[in-house]
Design a protein around this motif. Structure first.
Motif, short mmCIF file in Angstrom:
data_model
loop_
_atom_site.label_atom_id
_atom_site.label_comp_id
_atom_site.label_asym_id
_atom_site.label_seq_id
_atom_site.Cartn_x
_atom_site.Cartn_y
_atom_site.Cartn_z
N LEU A 55 -28.21 -71.39 -55.69
CA LEU A 55 -27.46 -72.04 -56.76
C LEU A 55 -27.99 -73.45 -56.90
O LEU A 55 -28.36 -74.08 -55.89
N TRP A 56 -28.04 -73.94 -58.12
CA TRP A 56 -28.48 -75.31 -58.33
C TRP A 56 -27.88 -75.85 -59.61
O TRP A 56 -27.48 -75.11 -60.50
N ARG B 71 -26.21 -77.96 -66.08
CA ARG B 71 -26.15 -76.51 -66.08
C ARG B 71 -26.12 -76.02 -64.64
O ARG B 71 -26.96 -76.41 -63.84
N LEU B 72 -25.14 -75.18 -64.35
CA LEU B 72 -25.09 -74.52 -63.05
C LEU B 72 -25.90 -73.24 -63.16
O LEU B 72 -25.66 -72.42 -64.06
N GLN B 73 -26.86 -73.09 -62.28
CA GLN B 73 -27.74 -71.92 -62.28
C GLN B 73 -27.54 -71.13 -60.99
O GLN B 73 -27.23 -71.72 -59.95
N GLN B 74 -27.75 -69.83 -61.08
CA GLN B 74 -27.65 -68.95 -59.90
C GLN B 74 -28.67 -67.85 -60.05
O GLN B 74 -28.79 -67.25 -61.12
N SER B 75 -29.40 -67.57 -58.96
CA SER B 75 -30.39 -66.50 -59.02
C SER B 75 -30.88 -66.15 -57.62
O SER B 75 -30.80 -66.97 -56.70
N ALA B 76 -31.40 -64.95 -57.48
CA ALA B 76 -32.21 -64.60 -56.31
C ALA B 76 -33.58 -65.22 -56.53
O ALA B 76 -33.96 -65.53 -57.67
N HIS C 132 -28.60 -78.41 -54.84
CA HIS C 132 -29.01 -77.06 -54.47
C HIS C 132 -28.19 -76.59 -53.28
O HIS C 132 -27.79 -77.39 -52.44
N VAL C 133 -27.97 -75.28 -53.20
CA VAL C 133 -27.35 -74.66 -52.03
C VAL C 133 -27.76 -73.18 -52.04
O VAL C 133 -28.13 -72.64 -53.09
#
Length: 171
Positions: free
Chosen positions: A61-62, A13-18, A82-83
């Motif tokens: 993003l991770w 799963r590609l995740q993105q968040s603040a 992670h990036v």
């Protein structure tokens, strides 16, 4: 709130968040991944936590893979890559803090997470250059993704880096 999207392998799963939208367990695991890679493995001389993760325009993003007990315990997966994506004061974008868990390297996670970061910069500011300070031994790898070297090798955190830039293609 964390935004998730499926990659072709449905276990990933590609995740993105603040930072504010990340649950404490995941935030801890992301910090641990960066610590393991930068502080322990690479022996970086500068602190990883520099305050930029907290900026309101920063996106983390991770890529997660399910841990052995994730489903049974109702937990999310384990981060393997992670990036972070930053917006600079001049409007340009910066990608940094790319880390891939040691045992997962050479499985394509670095390319996947960097591609996701570039896709995000294209959505946020397609006209802006994207800067990185890539580790010098990865210069050719970054060039293969479309980055160009824009300066000489320099030391950051006791590790050789090279300044590079990516420009999104225009129609």
């Amino acid at each position: 709130m964390t935004a998730a999207s499926r990659t072709p392998d449905t276990r990933l799963r590609l995740q993105q968040s603040a930072v504010a939208g990340i649950d404490p367990r995941t935030l801890y695991l992301l910090a641990k991944l960066r610590q393991d890679v930068f502080s322990i493995e690479q022996k970086a001389t500068d602190p990883d936590l520099d305050g930029r993760d907290l900026e309101p325009t920063t996106a983390l993003l991770w890529i997660e893979v399910p841990g052995p007990d994730a489903d049974a315990a109702g937990l999310e997966g384990e981060p393997v890559a992670h990036v972070r994506v930053l917006r600079e004061d001049d409007g340009s974008m910066r990608i940094g803090r790319m880390a891939v868990r040691a045992q997962e390297r050479r499985a394509g996670f670095g390319r996947r997470i960097m591609r996701a970061a570039l896709d995000l910069t294209a959505q946020l500011a397609p006209e802006q250059p994207v800067h990185i300070d890539g580790q010098a031994y990865l210069e050719t790898w970054y060039q293969g993704m479309g980055f160009e070297t824009v300066g000489p090798v320099f030391l950051e955190a006791g590790i050789e880096h090279v300044p590079m830039v990516f420009r999104h293609p225009h129609d």
